[in-house]
Design an enzyme around this catalytic site. Structure first.
Site, mmCIF file in Angstrom:
data_model
loop_
_atom_site.group_PDB
_atom_site.id
_atom_site.type_symbol
_atom_site.label_atom_id
_atom_site.label_comp_id
_atom_site.label_asym_id
_atom_site.label_seq_id
_atom_site.Cartn_x
_atom_site.Cartn_y
_atom_site.Cartn_z
ATOM 1 N N GLY A 25 0.686 -1.327 0.007
ATOM 2 C CA GLY A 25 -0.141 -0.051 -0.087
ATOM 3 C C GLY A 25 0.836 1.195 -0.063
ATOM 4 N N PHE A 126 -13.888 0.921 16.125
ATOM 5 C CA PHE A 126 -12.644 0.198 16.453
ATOM 6 C C PHE A 126 -12.033 0.662 17.528
ATOM 7 C CE2 PHE A 126 -9.864 -2.357 13.855
ATOM 8 C CZ PHE A 126 -10.672 -2.914 12.800
ATOM 9 N N GLN A 250 3.419 -4.759 18.523
ATOM 10 C CA GLN A 250 2.000 -4.858 18.985
ATOM 11 C C GLN A 250 1.646 -6.221 18.811
ATOM 12 O OE1 GLN A 250 -1.607 -3.103 16.567
ATOM 13 N NE2 GLN A 250 -1.377 -1.749 18.348
ATOM 14 N N HIS A 252 -2.006 -8.052 18.721
ATOM 15 C CA HIS A 252 -3.322 -8.069 18.202
ATOM 16 C C HIS A 252 -4.077 -9.070 19.205
ATOM 17 C CE1 HIS A 252 -7.192 -7.849 16.325
ATOM 18 N NE2 HIS A 252 -6.740 -6.848 15.537
ATOM 19 N N LEU A 262 -5.496 -13.717 12.036
ATOM 20 C CA LEU A 262 -6.054 -12.530 12.613
ATOM 21 C C LEU A 262 -7.713 -12.694 12.425
ATOM 22 C CD1 LEU A 262 -5.282 -9.904 14.033
ATOM 23 C CD2 LEU A 262 -5.915 -8.763 11.873
ATOM 24 N N GLU A 265 -10.485 -6.839 14.550
ATOM 25 C CA GLU A 265 -11.142 -5.930 15.669
ATOM 26 C C GLU A 265 -12.490 -5.312 15.210
ATOM 27 O OE1 GLU A 265 -8.032 -3.440 17.845
ATOM 28 O OE2 GLU A 265 -9.167 -2.045 17.109
ATOM 29 N N ARG A 296 -5.297 -1.998 21.632
ATOM 30 C CA ARG A 296 -4.950 -3.357 21.612
ATOM 31 C C ARG A 296 -4.178 -3.620 22.638
ATOM 32 N NH1 ARG A 296 -4.196 -3.325 15.072
ATOM 33 N NH2 ARG A 296 -6.539 -3.548 14.477
ATOM 34 N N HIS A 363 1.605 -8.737 15.674
ATOM 35 C CA HIS A 363 0.751 -8.043 14.846
ATOM 36 C C HIS A 363 1.564 -6.924 13.931
ATOM 37 C CE1 HIS A 363 -2.751 -7.107 12.477
ATOM 38 N NE2 HIS A 363 -2.619 -5.899 12.921
ATOM 39 N N ARG A 404 0.014 1.219 18.139
ATOM 40 C CA ARG A 404 -0.966 1.729 17.129
ATOM 41 C C ARG A 404 -2.615 1.648 17.341
ATOM 42 N NH1 ARG A 404 -3.157 -0.388 12.651
ATOM 43 N NH2 ARG A 404 -2.153 -2.510 12.573
#
Ligand SMILES: Cc1cc2nc3c(=O)[nH]c(=O)nc-3n(C[C@H](O)[C@H](O)[C@H](O)COP(=O)(O)OP(=O)(O)OC[C@H]3O[C@@H](n4cnc5c(N)ncnc54)[C@H](O)[C@@H]3O)c2cc1C
Length: 595
Positions: A25, A126, A250, A252, A262, A265, A296, A363, A404
């Site tokens: 991305g 979220f 992190q 998750h 995963l 969330e 998280r 994650h 994050r």
């Protein structure tokens, strides 16, 4: 526009104004800005649409206020507080302000977002995203079912094709070429290995953007794809450039128990609830205001605490449940179809009628290559390296601080990917190419030859497994001096075994055996930086929870970690020097973090 290629002594040479390493991305968002104005090449080890961005499920944050009142300022506050006040606040303001355009840019490029009944982009809840400074959860995440990343990646790819971006697919960047010029250190290009042929390519570029994603494969139980081996972060590190905040990794909360795959969330955003073995909604005790939608770090810690306190479920009492049964088949099948299938396929559990066993999974890397708000790479706390940029998960701006928030990464790659593309092309407009040294490819050629022809006895798979297991055990949600020192000692042993690895495939074409060995080298380097940085931070903040220093210590540690490599490869240890960098506070003084 400069764009040439040639072959000399079996090595391919190319010239482009802007080189982008990584076709995920962040890389493709940058390419869309650069390509209309300058010759732009994307060098990517994966075919672009196979990048991990495509696995992102839940959404992308922006305070569009389409379904309820919202504001950029609330989004900034949540991002800073979510990051446990380690977030650079001016950067977070840019992130949340430019979020709005980032979503509309994607919409204009053709991304099929879910819609409200009146045709606006729909938004869901979220973790950590709240109304009016923590009063209640807010609907801020724009989404396309639970395939948001897939849609982003496809949309960006189509637009890259439209703008004439040149892709070098299944090309592994292995080195960055920098040379000393009268003006100081400058970027000259990149050395890459072509998977299909085993040939070496040297790319000369005026500007280079790193967009190589994360390094979740330092862990065993992870949501990350096998390809997330931190190559770009490792290349930068080996050039003697610093890495920032590497201890903040992190976890998750909702990985499928035992597997790490995963479950977004977004499921909790749609109303799913975490329960312990006795069916209690335990998040009410840990975060009374926003419960299951706490950030998280807090949810992952609470889950582990439930298990440690004997309230876990299953034969070994080592997981908790994600309860989606009250959501109904229609919500699950239309808004969360992929994760519903994942639970059925991988655990044989049907979320429509059964609770799904879940446990935290490694994650996301909050840390990485330090950049300023223009995505320029830093060689210390302030100095930029002209022409060198980084964006996306490999970079640390830092908009995520110590933790994050969900949906802020798809946002980050779009906002800072775009900034990187724009700034790189502006730089390339006026800069000259820097001459490539004649031996530009030598280091890579030598490293690969040594590996391919080595007569070692060690197995890449075994070293990687041992690394991932010690990281899973010892650099986890909860860590102490003792566990981290154990991890460090294990890593040192593995590092000294690494030069002795044996490559079974001696051929040139599609030699994935060889590349796995190279990737393992990056993983070993980065794991050591993560652990050394974690040992040094004697406090608990965000994702870094030290059982032996359980409180946040703003007096001594309200600073970013900057790690530098001090010595050439010496086997067991790289020689790591740690320093600090101030956090930029513009609005929000750190306070106790309650939800
Ligand atoms: C399962 C999952 C779900 C997620 N869901 C969400 C979500 O809902 N919302 C959210 O905000 N975030 C989510 N995230 C996080 C987010 O998706 C990622 O942080 C983000 O997409 C990273 O994008 P990127 O462009 O930086 O890297 P990636 O998309 O990982 O792309 C990295 C690129 O680098 C290339 N590359 C790597 N090494 C080399 C090399 N040596 N040479 C050449 N090319 C190389 C690869 O080919 C690839 O193209 C999720 C992550 C995962 C794992």
């Amino acid at each position: 526009m400069a764009e040439t290629s040639s072959v000399t002594d079996g090595i391919h040479y190319h010239q482009h104004d802007v080189l982008i390493i990584g076709g995920g991305g962040a890389g493709m968002r940058a390419a869309i800005e650069a390509a209309p104005k300058a010759s732009t090449a994307v060098i990517t080890k994966l075919y672009p649409t196979r990048s991990h961005t495509g696995a992102a499920q839940g959404g992308m944050a922006a305070a569009l206020a389409n379904v309820e009142e919202d504001s950029n300022e609330w989004h900034t506050y949540d991002t800073v507080k979510g990051g446990d006040y380690l977030t650079d606040q001016d950067s977070a303001e840019i992130l949340t302000r430019e979020a709005i355009d980032a979503v509309y840019d994607l919409e204009n490029m053709g991304l099929p977002f879910n819609r409200t009944p009146d045709g606006k982009i729909d938004q869901r809840r979220f973790g950590g995203h709240t109304r009016d400074h923590g009063k209640a959860p807010v609907r801020r995440a724009c989404y396309a079912a639970d395939r948001t990343g897939h849609m982003i990646l496809q949309t960006l790819y189509q637009n890259c094709v439209k703008h004439g971006v040149e892709f070098f697919n299944e090309f592994y960047a292995l080195d960055l070429v920098m040379t000393e010029t009268p003006l100081g250190k400058r970027v000259a290009g990149v050395v890459a290995y072509e998977l299909a042929t085993g040939e070496i390519h040297v790319f000369q570029g005026k500007a280079v953007i790193f967009a190589t994603g994360g390094f979740g494969k330092i862990y065993k139980t992870t949501s990350n794809a096998h390809t997330l081996t931190g190559d770009g972060v490792g290349i930068i590190w080996r050039k003697g450039l610093p890495l920032e905040d590497m201890e903040f990794y992190q976890f998750h909360p909702t990985g499928l128990a035992g597997l790490g795959i995963l479950l977004t969330e977004g499921a909790r955003g749609e109303g799913a609830i975490l329960r312990n073995a006795s069916g209690e909604r335990f998040m009410e005790r840990y975060a009374p205001t926003i419960k299951d939608l706490a950030p998280r770090d807090i949810v992952a810690r609470s889950m582990v605490q439930e298990v440690l306190d004997g309230r876990g479920a299953g034969p070994n009492k080592d997981y908790v449940y994600l309860d989606c049964t009250h959501l109904g088949a229609e919500v699950l099948e239309t808004k969360l179809p992929d994760i519903t299938e994942f639970a059925r396929t991988y655990l044989g559990v049907d979320p429509v009628v059964e609770r799904v066993p879940v446990y935290p999974t490694a994650h996301y890397a909050m840390g990485g290559i330090p950049t300023n708000n223009d995505a320029e790479v830093l060689s210390d706390n302030e100095t930029v390296i002209p022409g060198l940029y980084a964006a996306g998960e490999c970079a640390c701006v830092s908009v995520h601080g110590a933790n994050r928030l969900g949906t802020n990464s798809l946002l980050d790659i779009n906002v800072f990917g775009k900034r990187a593309g724009n700034n790189a092309v502006e730089y390339a407009r006026t800069a000259d190419f820097v001459d490539l040294p004649t031996d530009a490819a030598d280091g890579v050629v030598k490293m690969l030859a040594q590996m391919r022809e080595g007569t070692g006895t060690e197995s890449v798979a075994e070293i990687r497994k041992a690394l991932q297991e010690t990281m899973d055990r010892n650099a986890q949600v909860f860590r102490t001096e003792e566990t981290l020192q154990t991890a460090l000692a294990d890593i040192a042993k593995l590092r000294s075994r690494y030069p002795n690895v044996r490559i079974h495939d001696r051929g040139r074409r599609f030699n994935t055996d060889l590349l796995e060995a190279v990737e393992l080298g990056f993983l070993l380097d980065l794991a050591e930086v993560v652990v050394v940085s974690a040992i040094n931070r004697k406090e608990s903040r965000g994702a870094h929870m030290r059982d032996d220093y359980p409180t946040r210590d703003d007096v001594n540690y309200m600073q970013h970690t900057m790690a530098y490599r001090t010595a050439a490869e010496t086997g067991a240890s790289q020689g790591i020097r740690l320093d600090w960098k101030p956090v930029r506070v513009t609005h929000y003084q750190p306070t106790e973090r309650k939800y």
